[in-house]
Design a protein around this motif. Sequence first.
Motif, PDB file in Angstrom:
ATOM      1  N   MET A  22       0.181 -13.755   5.559  1.00 44.17           N
ATOM      2  CA  MET A  22       0.464 -14.498   6.990  1.00 44.17           C
ATOM      3  C   MET A  22      -0.838 -13.674   7.856  1.00 44.17           C
ATOM      4  O   MET A  22      -1.251 -12.594   7.727  1.00 44.17           O
ATOM      5  CB  MET A  22       1.771 -14.161   7.636  1.00 44.17           C
ATOM      6  N   LYS A  23      -1.166 -14.364   8.937  1.00 48.06           N
ATOM      7  CA  LYS A  23      -2.118 -13.981   9.845  1.00 48.06           C
ATOM      8  C   LYS A  23      -1.564 -13.378  10.847  1.00 48.06           C
ATOM      9  O   LYS A  23      -0.455 -13.679  11.581  1.00 48.06           O
ATOM     10  CB  LYS A  23      -2.957 -15.100  10.284  1.00 48.06           C
ATOM     11  N   PHE A  81     -10.020  -7.151  19.468  1.00 47.42           N
ATOM     12  CA  PHE A  81      -9.082  -7.658  18.818  1.00 47.42           C
ATOM     13  C   PHE A  81      -9.542  -8.184  17.304  1.00 47.42           C
ATOM     14  O   PHE A  81     -11.019  -8.466  17.274  1.00 47.42           O
ATOM     15  CB  PHE A  81      -8.753  -9.323  19.433  1.00 47.42           C
ATOM     16  N   LEU A  82      -8.860  -8.283  16.326  1.00 45.24           N
ATOM     17  CA  LEU A  82      -9.110  -8.553  14.967  1.00 45.24           C
ATOM     18  C   LEU A  82      -8.197  -9.355  14.535  1.00 45.24           C
ATOM     19  O   LEU A  82      -7.041  -9.090  14.418  1.00 45.24           O
ATOM     20  CB  LEU A  82      -9.537  -7.183  14.056  1.00 45.24           C
ATOM     21  N   LEU A  83      -8.470 -10.576  13.838  1.00 49.44           N
ATOM     22  CA  LEU A  83      -7.783 -11.424  12.878  1.00 49.44           C
ATOM     23  C   LEU A  83      -7.674 -10.701  11.500  1.00 49.44           C
ATOM     24  O   LEU A  83      -8.589 -10.689  10.912  1.00 49.44           O
ATOM     25  CB  LEU A  83      -8.270 -12.826  13.171  1.00 49.44           C
ATOM     26  N   LYS A  84      -6.361 -10.510  11.196  1.00 47.85           N
ATOM     27  CA  LYS A  84      -6.178  -9.784   9.909  1.00 47.85           C
ATOM     28  C   LYS A  84      -4.965 -10.581   9.053  1.00 47.85           C
ATOM     29  O   LYS A  84      -4.535 -11.583   9.538  1.00 47.85           O
ATOM     30  CB  LYS A  84      -5.760  -8.568   9.974  1.00 47.85           C
ATOM     31  N   GLU A 143      -7.918 -19.243  17.716  1.00 49.14           N
ATOM     32  CA  GLU A 143      -9.092 -19.374  18.696  1.00 49.14           C
ATOM     33  C   GLU A 143      -8.679 -18.222  19.803  1.00 49.14           C
ATOM     34  O   GLU A 143      -9.692 -18.157  20.607  1.00 49.14           O
ATOM     35  CB  GLU A 143      -8.982 -20.812  19.259  1.00 49.14           C
ATOM     36  N   MET A 144      -7.477 -17.398  19.816  1.00 49.00           N
ATOM     37  CA  MET A 144      -7.542 -17.036  20.833  1.00 49.00           C
ATOM     38  C   MET A 144      -8.300 -15.708  21.247  1.00 49.00           C
ATOM     39  O   MET A 144      -8.696 -15.413  22.371  1.00 49.00           O
ATOM     40  CB  MET A 144      -5.992 -15.945  20.756  1.00 49.00           C
ATOM     41  N   ILE A 145      -8.908 -14.864  20.503  1.00 49.38           N
ATOM     42  CA  ILE A 145      -9.743 -13.877  20.341  1.00 49.38           C
ATOM     43  C   ILE A 145     -11.088 -14.068  21.287  1.00 49.38           C
ATOM     44  O   ILE A 145     -11.456 -13.684  22.217  1.00 49.38           O
ATOM     45  CB  ILE A 145     -10.137 -13.225  19.032  1.00 49.38           C
ATOM     46  N   ALA A 146     -11.574 -15.373  20.873  1.00 49.30           N
ATOM     47  CA  ALA A 146     -12.701 -16.088  21.362  1.00 49.30           C
ATOM     48  C   ALA A 146     -12.465 -16.453  23.152  1.00 49.30           C
ATOM     49  O   ALA A 146     -13.258 -16.370  23.817  1.00 49.30           O
ATOM     50  CB  ALA A 146     -13.323 -17.390  20.828  1.00 49.30           C
TER      51      ALA A 146
END
Length: 337
Positions: free
Chosen positions: A1-2, A12-15, A314-317
């Motif tokens: 899962m992300k 923030f990092l998406l992992k 899209e949240m990080i951007a």
Amino acid sequence: MKYIVCEKPHEFLLKEKLMPVRKEGEVLLKIKKIGVCGTDIHAYGGTQPYFEYPRILGHELAAEYIEGDVEGFKIGDKVTFIPYFHCGQCVACRNGLTNCCANIKVFGVHIDGGMAQYVTVPQHYLLHGQGLDYDELALVEPLAIAAHGVRRADVKSSDTVLVMGAGPIGIGLIQFAKIAGARVIVMDINDYRLGFCKKELQADETINPLNEDVSTRLKKITNGDMPTVVIDATGNRNVMNDAFNYMAHGGRFVLVGLQKGELAFSHPEFHKRESTLMSSRNATIQDFEYVMKCLKEGKIDPKKYITHRANFTEMIAEFEKWIDPKNNVIKAMIELD
């Protein structure tokens, strides 16, 4: 899962990782909506007390019930939950004050939170959606914080309440003070938010301290009496210190906002008013139930708060834009499929 993790301030990092496995006494939830709150913003900015990095943020959550064994719940139900995990044994818990448990673990603050596709949580914190939709459920927690602050202040219809800070928590404070029948004055440095409070929340008066002297205006509004209740939702130390001068004799000052430093005030001025100073931390099941009752009865329409939305990936951007005052964000909502 992300999942999204705040590795350190301003990052923030998406992992990806394996889905959580439900343990005995837990439920598995699929996150559907995540409200962005002041705690998340302060954590991102490096100004949040009680905090360590890296941390998965997110505690304003709406979810789908995926797996569990809780009476009264079925697979697919819309749910939310109380994100303040208390020990049940300390002096606060023994006295029913679970919101300020000495060993509290707040989801998304002390422990990893809900900026993820799936989470597991202890089942006894689960709350049934009661027919509310995911947007409404994601806003129950911040509204409960506001309801708790107003309850701490013991706001009555005879009160004049000054709410300092017109962010999401301040907006909730305004609404619950109005429900209690009080006259409400709102102070903020953002004219867009002040206009929102006047138009959408029926705030009685608004003050921008950048444009006028606050004490002079308060005296004029109250015929010299000053507000009987002052509630801070700014988390700004200078604002808090100045506000000791805004109270009426016999007034109450409630700190909902939180900052890292020390407060300073004149003891003689505080003493002669027989003032009351108190903090307001988190919320209790009583507050959550009251909020959901108000939502079901239509006393509050929190959807008007949601001014900005983004998909999970899209949240990080978008996050930097959300914290820029120029973009007039009242409430940002993250959406998951």
